[in-house]
Enzyme design. Structure first.
Site, PDB file in Angstrom:
ATOM      1  N   TYR A   1       0.810  -1.225   0.000  1.00  0.00           N
ATOM      2  CA  TYR A   1       0.000   0.000   0.000  1.00  0.00           C
ATOM      3  C   TYR A   1       0.835   1.262   0.000  1.00  0.00           C
ATOM      4  O   TYR A   1       0.293   2.372  -0.070  1.00  0.00           O
ATOM      5  CB  TYR A   1      -0.919   0.021   1.220  1.00  0.00           C
ATOM      6  CG  TYR A   1      -1.912  -1.109   1.259  1.00  0.00           C
ATOM      7  CD1 TYR A   1      -2.971  -1.163   0.364  1.00  0.00           C
ATOM      8  CD2 TYR A   1      -1.792  -2.138   2.189  1.00  0.00           C
ATOM      9  CE1 TYR A   1      -3.889  -2.202   0.380  1.00  0.00           C
ATOM     10  CE2 TYR A   1      -2.701  -3.180   2.224  1.00  0.00           C
ATOM     11  CZ  TYR A   1      -3.752  -3.210   1.318  1.00  0.00           C
ATOM     12  OH  TYR A   1      -4.648  -4.238   1.340  1.00  0.00           O
TER      13      TYR A   1
ATOM     14  N   ASN B   1     -12.967   7.034   5.564  1.00  0.00           N
ATOM     15  CA  ASN B   1     -13.089   6.068   6.655  1.00  0.00           C
ATOM     16  C   ASN B   1     -12.157   6.364   7.823  1.00  0.00           C
ATOM     17  O   ASN B   1     -12.516   6.150   8.984  1.00  0.00           O
ATOM     18  CB  ASN B   1     -12.836   4.654   6.132  1.00  0.00           C
ATOM     19  CG  ASN B   1     -13.982   4.134   5.291  1.00  0.00           C
ATOM     20  OD1 ASN B   1     -15.123   4.534   5.478  1.00  0.00           O
ATOM     21  ND2 ASN B   1     -13.686   3.248   4.362  1.00  0.00           N
TER      22      ASN B   1
ATOM     23  N   ASN C   1      -9.591   2.168   8.425  1.00  0.00           N
ATOM     24  CA  ASN C   1     -10.909   2.383   9.026  1.00  0.00           C
ATOM     25  C   ASN C   1     -10.919   2.210  10.538  1.00  0.00           C
ATOM     26  O   ASN C   1     -11.962   2.365  11.174  1.00  0.00           O
ATOM     27  CB  ASN C   1     -11.964   1.480   8.376  1.00  0.00           C
ATOM     28  CG  ASN C   1     -11.648   0.008   8.529  1.00  0.00           C
ATOM     29  OD1 ASN C   1     -10.618  -0.370   9.094  1.00  0.00           O
ATOM     30  ND2 ASN C   1     -12.544  -0.842   8.040  1.00  0.00           N
TER      31      ASN C   1
ATOM     32  N   HIS D   1      -4.288   6.249  -1.198  1.00  0.00           N
ATOM     33  CA  HIS D   1      -4.859   6.203   0.144  1.00  0.00           C
ATOM     34  C   HIS D   1      -3.798   6.381   1.228  1.00  0.00           C
ATOM     35  O   HIS D   1      -4.143   6.611   2.386  1.00  0.00           O
ATOM     36  CB  HIS D   1      -5.590   4.877   0.335  1.00  0.00           C
ATOM     37  CG  HIS D   1      -6.853   4.975   1.131  1.00  0.00           C
ATOM     38  ND1 HIS D   1      -7.583   6.145   1.282  1.00  0.00           N
ATOM     39  CD2 HIS D   1      -7.544   4.034   1.850  1.00  0.00           C
ATOM     40  CE1 HIS D   1      -8.649   5.904   2.024  1.00  0.00           C
ATOM     41  NE2 HIS D   1      -8.641   4.649   2.397  1.00  0.00           N
TER      42      HIS D   1
END
Length: 208
Positions: A16, A115, A68, A21
């Site tokens: 990631y 989130n 989240n 994000h």
């Protein structure tokens, strides 16, 4: 002056690292690199480091929770530092609704569907915490065929990373202004995209 907790949001794991994000993670990494220190201490379910910004102590943090669940880490860090979200918290995160490369400072507000921000609002019990939103929204040819949640978790292309890099530099400048002059000053200088002078406060290395 109280310690400022500066939290970058993202998802842990190398897969990631270069996704839209994780813009918040990349922004605090940029600040730590300028100070010449790693974000490697573990506290409050996060990786952390201490730096000095214009004479103010700043704790940089990257939650080790999933995006989240970011509020769990932020709430734990606030308790450990005996800090108040309304005064001592600054969170950096990606914003799909803003064009890639845009940076916006806000004193508080709703999550806007993000989130990580939603989790922080719920776990710290208030929306009154300062934030720096880093635009990652795909636009024009750069973002052709790349939309929505899937886009946020896909590695960025070289041109996208170049635009994001400019935004990360500006976000780091915004953190320095918040630390030394406050959120209102950062909004005035960063949000209109005015040229920033060379006399902006610097990040200094500090013992971890």
């Amino acid at each position: 002056m109280a310690t400022l907790l500066v939290v970058g949001l993202g998802n842990p794991g190398p897969e990631y690292q270069w996704t839209p994000h994780n813009a918040g993670f990349l922004a605090v990494d940029r600040i730590a690199e300028a100070a010449g220190i790693p974000i490697s201490n573990r506290r409050g379910r996060a990786l952390t480091a201490r730096v000095q910004v214009g004479g103010r102590e700043v704790v940089l943090a990257k939650p080790e929770t999933w995006m989240n669940l970011s509020g769990e880490s932020v709430a734990a860090l606030l308790r450990e530092l005996d800090a108040k979200p309304e005064q001592d918290l600054l969170v950096l995160y990606d914003e799909l609704a803003l064009p890639l490369g845009t940076v916006r400072v806000r004193p508080g507000g709703s999550s806007g569907g993000h989130n990580g921000a939603k989790s922080i609002n719920a776990l710290v019990g208030t929306e009154r915490w300062a934030r720096i939103r880093i635009g990652v929204g795909p636009d024009g040819e750069i973002g052709k065929g790349r939309r929505g949640a899937d886009y946020l978790l896909q590695p960025m292309r070289r041109m996208e990373l170049n635009l994001l890099g400019e935004a990360l530099d500006r976000a780091a400048q915004a953190v320095a202004i918040v630390a030394t002059e406050g959120v209102a000053a950062a909004m005035n200088k960063i949000n209109p995209r005015e040229p920033l002078g060379t006399d902006q406060p610097k990040v200094q290395q500090n013992a971890q």
